[in-house]
Design a protein around this motif. Structure first.
Motif, PDB file in Angstrom:
ATOM      1  N   PRO A   1       0.859  -1.196   0.000  1.00 14.67           N
ATOM      2  CA  PRO A   1       0.000   0.000   0.000  1.00 14.67           C
ATOM      3  C   PRO A   1       0.887   1.235   0.000  1.00 14.67           C
ATOM      4  O   PRO A   1       1.888   1.291   0.730  1.00 14.67           O
ATOM      5  CB  PRO A   1      -0.771  -0.125   1.322  1.00 14.67           C
ATOM      6  CG  PRO A   1      -0.648  -1.566   1.724  1.00 14.67           C
ATOM      7  CD  PRO A   1       0.682  -2.015   1.221  1.00 14.67           C
TER       8      PRO A   1
ATOM      9  N   ILE B   1      -7.360   1.726  -1.578  1.00 12.17           N
ATOM     10  CA  ILE B   1      -5.981   2.142  -1.393  1.00 12.17           C
ATOM     11  C   ILE B   1      -5.206   1.890  -2.679  1.00 12.17           C
ATOM     12  O   ILE B   1      -5.639   1.146  -3.549  1.00 12.17           O
ATOM     13  CB  ILE B   1      -5.326   1.430  -0.203  1.00 12.17           C
ATOM     14  CG1 ILE B   1      -5.375  -0.092  -0.376  1.00 12.17           C
ATOM     15  CG2 ILE B   1      -5.977   1.846   1.090  1.00 12.17           C
ATOM     16  CD1 ILE B   1      -4.647  -0.845   0.714  1.00 12.17           C
TER      17      ILE B   1
ATOM     18  N   SER C   1      -1.784   0.858  -4.959  1.00  9.92           N
ATOM     19  CA  SER C   1      -0.558   0.082  -5.050  1.00  9.92           C
ATOM     20  C   SER C   1      -0.147   0.089  -6.521  1.00  9.92           C
ATOM     21  O   SER C   1      -0.934   0.471  -7.390  1.00  9.92           O
ATOM     22  CB  SER C   1      -0.769  -1.345  -4.550  1.00  9.92           C
ATOM     23  OG  SER C   1       0.458  -2.063  -4.534  1.00  9.92           O
TER      24      SER C   1
ATOM     25  N   ILE D   1       0.010  -5.621   0.397  1.00 12.33           N
ATOM     26  CA  ILE D   1      -1.423  -5.449   0.151  1.00 12.33           C
ATOM     27  C   ILE D   1      -2.192  -6.734   0.451  1.00 12.33           C
ATOM     28  O   ILE D   1      -3.392  -6.696   0.737  1.00 12.33           O
ATOM     29  CB  ILE D   1      -1.705  -5.002  -1.296  1.00 12.33           C
ATOM     30  CG1 ILE D   1      -1.085  -5.968  -2.301  1.00 12.33           C
ATOM     31  CG2 ILE D   1      -1.227  -3.592  -1.532  1.00 12.33           C
ATOM     32  CD1 ILE D   1      -1.434  -5.672  -3.747  1.00 12.33           C
TER      33      ILE D   1
ATOM     34  N   ARG E   1      -2.363  -7.000   5.099  1.00 10.57           N
ATOM     35  CA  ARG E   1      -2.293  -5.666   5.684  1.00 10.57           C
ATOM     36  C   ARG E   1      -2.449  -5.658   7.200  1.00 10.57           C
ATOM     37  O   ARG E   1      -2.196  -4.637   7.839  1.00 10.57           O
ATOM     38  CB  ARG E   1      -3.355  -4.761   5.042  1.00 10.57           C
ATOM     39  CG  ARG E   1      -3.169  -4.635   3.537  1.00 10.57           C
ATOM     40  CD  ARG E   1      -4.011  -3.550   2.932  1.00 10.57           C
ATOM     41  NE  ARG E   1      -5.443  -3.750   3.058  1.00 10.57           N
ATOM     42  CZ  ARG E   1      -6.157  -4.571   2.290  1.00 10.57           C
ATOM     43  NH1 ARG E   1      -5.558  -5.306   1.357  1.00 10.57           N
ATOM     44  NH2 ARG E   1      -7.457  -4.680   2.448  1.00 10.57           N
TER      45      ARG E   1
END
Length: 334
Positions: free
Chosen positions: A94, A133, A135, A160, A163
């Protein structure tokens, strides 16, 4: 007329280019007009020339670091050159972004989730709570961020896919007023020595700002345990040398001491990524180094977009080559 609503930022124009339009005056001097018509017109770069991988850069000549003349295209070229070194530290994690669409010195903002102004077709978006989120999986994803005016990339200490557990801890050593670079280096060495006594191997990098990051790769561990360990280490150092170290964020108390920021080690906290640029004058880069190099370093901002390529060309091996392979179990601290 309906009420206006915010739809997003335009990435193809600088804020300085957005002005009230006025009706052009008709030309009154025909000879002057003819002369202007006969003047050569500069050809703008084609879309092909502005492409980096799959990404077309709009306004590639937009200056992001005015003091050193680094443009959007220069930044894209820099990341292309360092991608093989940077990739293991950003792919699959992330990330959070510091965006400065008009460059250093203009308005910047921190962004942890997707929003208007960032093209997402080359990004890896991960649902989390009510948002997504960010990435990246490849260089195209990174260059897409350059196109969106991202001047800093920060990563979480997790992947990711996992997490809820940390796999990297960061001890952020931030010098307060009245300290010098030698104090920061001494603090990093002390963190390394302390963790080495616990049979833990650490890595170090410049922040591109004023301090150093000591990074500890670990076996995936719950955030509570990971943060508790980092806090115990930081508080132990501050307790043994309160005149040199502090663990509270209060700036008024930092004079003459190094702030050991262990709060980077929580679920959504981030730290600047290895090889990321910094949105500060000089275009410094957060740079992984060997422990043996610390004594020769002059500052945390020594390596920049302009000189890092030379450094990498003379390296015999990656200073952080084995970091991803280490899965160190955190010991219990009394």
């Amino acid at each position: 007329m309906r009420h206006a609503s915010f739809q997003g930022l335009r990435e193809d124009k600088s804020t300085k280019e957005v002005v009230r339009e006025v009706k052009a005056m008709a030309a009154t001097n025909t000879s002057a007009t003819a002369k202007r018509r006969s003047a050569p017109i500069a050809k703008s770069a084609t879309k092909t020339e502005n492409k980096v991988g799959a990404i077309t850069l709009t306004h590639p000549d937009r200056v992001y670091w005015d003091d050193v003349g680094i443009t959007k295209r220069d930044l894209a070229d820099y990341y292309t050159q360092v991608w093989k070194w940077m990739r293991p530290h950003v792919v699959g994690r992330p990330i959070a972004l510091l965006r400065c669409p008009d460059g250093v010195g203009s308005q910047c903002f921190f962004q942890k989730h997707t929003s208007a102004g960032v093209a997402t077709e080359h990004l890896h978006l991960v649902p989390e709570k009510s948002d997504k989120i960010i990435s990246i999986d490849n260089l195209d994803g990174l260059i897409a961020l350059v196109q969106a005016g991202v001047l800093e990339i920060h990563t979480r200490g997790s992947t990711i896919d996992d997490r809820e557990r940390a796999d990297r801890l960061v001890f952020d050593l931030d010098p307060g007023p009245g300290t010098n670079w030698r104090d920061v280096v001494a603090a990093a060495r002390e963190v390394r020595k302390l963790l080495s006594e616990l049979k833990l191997k650490t890595f170090v990098k410049t922040t591109g700002g004023k301090g150093l990051h000591v990074v500890l790769p670990i076996k995936p561990t719950s955030w509570d345990e990971a943060k508790g360990f980092a806090r115990a280490v930081a508080e132990g150092m501050a307790g043994n040398a309160p005149d040199r170290y502090i663990v509270t964020a209060t700036k008024a108390k930092r004079k003459g001491r190094i702030f050991i920021d262990y709060l980077r080690n929580s679920r959504e906290a981030t730290a600047v990524a290895p090889y990321s640029t910094r949105a500060r004058p000089g275009a410094a880069v957060s740079t992984p180094v060997e422990w043996s190099e610390l004594g020769a370093l002059k500052s945390a901002s020594q390596y920049t977009v302009k000189n890092l390529k030379t450094r990498l060309a003379r390296l015999r091996k990656d200073p952080w080559a084995n970091i991803a392979r280490l899965k160190q179990k955190l010991p219990k601290l009394k």
